[in-house]
Design a protein around this motif. Structure first.
Motif, mmCIF file in Angstrom:
data_model
loop_
_atom_site.group_PDB
_atom_site.id
_atom_site.type_symbol
_atom_site.label_atom_id
_atom_site.label_comp_id
_atom_site.label_asym_id
_atom_site.label_seq_id
_atom_site.Cartn_x
_atom_site.Cartn_y
_atom_site.Cartn_z
ATOM 1 N N GLY A 89 5.819 -7.379 -13.916
ATOM 2 C CA GLY A 89 6.398 -6.321 -13.103
ATOM 3 C C GLY A 89 5.405 -5.308 -12.586
ATOM 4 N N ALA A 90 4.107 -5.558 -12.832
ATOM 5 C CA ALA A 90 3.042 -4.660 -12.359
ATOM 6 C C ALA A 90 3.307 -3.231 -12.828
ATOM 7 N N GLN A 91 3.314 -2.268 -11.910
ATOM 8 C CA GLN A 91 3.444 -0.860 -12.306
ATOM 9 C C GLN A 91 4.762 -0.537 -12.990
ATOM 10 N N VAL A 148 0.851 -1.189 0.000
ATOM 11 C CA VAL A 148 0.000 0.000 0.000
ATOM 12 C C VAL A 148 0.886 1.238 0.000
ATOM 13 N N VAL A 149 0.668 2.110 -0.960
ATOM 14 C CA VAL A 149 1.455 3.339 -1.093
ATOM 15 C C VAL A 149 0.554 4.536 -0.819
ATOM 16 N N ASP A 150 0.971 5.395 0.091
ATOM 17 C CA ASP A 150 0.255 6.643 0.348
ATOM 18 C C ASP A 150 0.676 7.697 -0.671
ATOM 19 N N CYS A 151 -0.311 8.311 -1.308
ATOM 20 C CA CYS A 151 -0.058 9.447 -2.191
ATOM 21 C C CYS A 151 -0.386 10.704 -1.396
ATOM 22 N N ASN A 152 0.635 11.459 -1.042
ATOM 23 C CA ASN A 152 0.426 12.680 -0.273
ATOM 24 C C ASN A 152 0.224 13.880 -1.182
ATOM 25 N N ALA A 168 6.531 -4.974 -4.740
ATOM 26 C CA ALA A 168 7.069 -3.982 -3.806
ATOM 27 C C ALA A 168 7.281 -2.636 -4.500
ATOM 28 N N PRO A 169 6.851 -1.542 -3.883
ATOM 29 C CA PRO A 169 6.914 -0.231 -4.541
ATOM 30 C C PRO A 169 8.321 0.262 -4.840
ATOM 31 N N TYR A 170 9.332 -0.200 -4.098
ATOM 32 C CA TYR A 170 10.690 0.240 -4.410
ATOM 33 C C TYR A 170 11.173 -0.309 -5.751
ATOM 34 N N LYS A 171 10.397 -1.222 -6.344
ATOM 35 C CA LYS A 171 10.731 -1.742 -7.667
ATOM 36 C C LYS A 171 10.116 -0.922 -8.799
ATOM 37 N N TRP A 172 9.158 -0.057 -8.476
ATOM 38 C CA TRP A 172 8.517 0.723 -9.532
ATOM 39 C C TRP A 172 8.298 2.190 -9.184
#
Length: 468
Positions: free
Chosen positions: A221-223, A112-116, A182-186
């Motif tokens: 690779g998703a996103q 889950v990634v928060d978009c601020n 994992a978000p650090y991959k995209w």
């Protein structure tokens, strides 16, 4: 491994951060901040697996626990971003956590990634890293009443901080993006991991559920793949095969029981859609885009045809009766090469032709579908193609002892060894055939048949000249 609860420990942890924020004018209370930042509260105590197994309203089952504004959670971005599972304009990825054993990721981790929000209107109050709410690029509200994801929009003033660390001051959380990768991959995020498994079943109707299409997306690779973010959930094609598809910013994934899950770029999909999509000329895709083909080309295979291109051609499709002929001839690496134009009707609809780099596939109302290639094709084109003496081919190209040949409605083309194709026509052809053709005394033609001033035809052969 750190958890979100760990951040609440001590005056210097999340509790201290929340207290500092609560002393400032904010569109959320101190309790709301704890619920949003520490991922705590009685509304979230339900175990995800128990929740899924209990009878629930259809929408609530999709959205999972804590799906109302009063629960304190932030809305999913797709709910407020026209279905796009990405940070809306004016916001950025600011931090992330993971939740284990999520049914939305095949019982694996869900990220889950928060978009601020950005501080687009002013930069006051940035001493603690969060600008005043009046500066935010969005305003506090709730999700659409048309969906069960009625969580908060741009209300929770906090930031985890593992993403886009170069942005030193931000607004509150606009919305949440999810991924099974994992978000650090995209995204520009660090690998520092936070975890709260109570969010594993949080979701929204605009997000794709886990199935073979989503598994394909993750494998690519998703996103971080060319597909980028999803534009909505799985949708039915609406055909007898009960096919499905998911639309993405950069392409599509289609699935059917006969072809499996296949991905395509937006460009290929635009060509595919022009041909009728899954229910059109091509049927479902049988492959992803295949690159590294001759002439720096690529090809996308379908049930009933292909879309292809190369450095020397434009994007074309081959389908229908032409496709098996092209495949038999070796497709893009064979005798015909890549298509150079679509199929076109000729002779007022009495025939049709599709041209290729080294030949053509053609047919008429009085012949069968045939290919013409190489030196035979060159001779056919030089002689006027279907409008010349030869008209349409009546059979496939054949081989003889010392060369090749092909028979047409109005004559024949013969080539000795690796030499050029020569046209044998009319009365000359009749006499030549009657006396044994290429295996008779006249042998192979050395010139094309031409018409003399007196109307007679003449052609030079290995054994002499026939004029008739």
């Amino acid at each position: 491994m750190s958890t979100l609860d760990d951040l609440n420990a001590g005056p210097g942890g999340m509790a201290g951060f929340v207290s500092a924020l609560s002393r400032r004018m904010r569109p959320v209370s101190r309790r709301d901040l704890f619920v949003g930042a520490a991922v705590a509260g009685s509304a979230l105590a339900t175990r995800p697996k128990d929740y899924v197994l209990r009878p629930q309203p259809a929408y609530a089952t999709i959205c999972g626990p804590g799906n109302t504004a009063s629960s304190g959670w932030t809305v999913f971005c797709c709910t407020v971003n026209k279905g796009v599972n990405a940070c809306p304009p004016g916001s950025f990825a600011a931090g992330w956590w993971k939740a284990a054993d999520s049914s939305w990721c095949g019982s694996g981790y869900r990220y889950v990634v928060d978009c601020n929000a950005s501080c687009s209107k002013c930069t006051t109050g940035c001493t603690d890293g969060i600008c005043d709410s009046k500066c935010w690029s969005c305003s506090c509200g709730t999700g659409s009443s048309a969906t069960c994801d009625q969580r908060r929009v741009c209300c929770n003033a906090f930031r985890y901080g593992q993403c886009n660390t170069q942005v030193k001051c931000s607004g509150g959380v606009h919305c949440r993006v999810v991924s099974c990768v994992a978000p650090y991959k995209w995204e520009a995020c660090t690998t520092t991991s936070l975890q709260d498994d109570r969010t594993s079943e949080h979701s929204a109707p605009c997000l794709p559920r886990w199935n073979v299409l989503q598994a394909k997306y993750d494998a690519l690779g998703a996103q971080r793949s060319f597909l980028r973010a999803s534009l909505g959930p799985q949708r039915l094609v609406g055909d007898a095969k009960k096919g499905q598809y998911i639309a993405y910013q950069g392409g599509y994934i289609y699935w059917s029981s006969t072809s499996g899950a296949r991905a395509m770029t937006s460009f290929v999909r635009s060509v595919y859609a022009a041909e009728g999509g899954p229910t059109g000329h091509l049927g479902y895709p049988n492959s992803d885009k295949i690159t590294g083909r001759p002439d720096a080309g690529w090809i996308h295979l379908f049930e009933k045809g292909a879309i292809t291109d190369s450095a020397s051609t434009s994007t074309q499709t081959v389908w229908g009766v032409r496709y098996p002929v092209w495949v038999k001839e070796g497709r893009e690496g064979g005798r015909l090469g890549y298509p150079t134009a679509p199929k076109v009707d000729v002779l007022g609809g009495k025939g049709w032709i599709q041209t290729f780099q080294k030949g053509a596939i053609t047919d008429s109302t009085s012949t069968s579908t045939q290919s013409v290639s190489g030196v035979v094709h060159a001779a056919w084109v030089a002689g006027g193609r279907e409008t010349g003496w030869l008209h349409f081919p009546t059979g496939a190209q054949g081989t003889a002892d010392r060369g090749i040949f092909q028979v047409f409605q109005g004559g024949e083309v013969w080539a000795l060894g690796t030499g050029p194709g020569r046209r044998v026509l009319g009365s000359v052809r009749t006499q030549w055939r009657a006396e044994g053709g290429a295996t008779g005394p006249w042998g192979y033609p050395l010139s094309d048949t031409r018409q003399l001033a007196d109307g007679r035809l003449t052609c030079t052969f290995e054994g002499g000249t026939i004029t008739a």
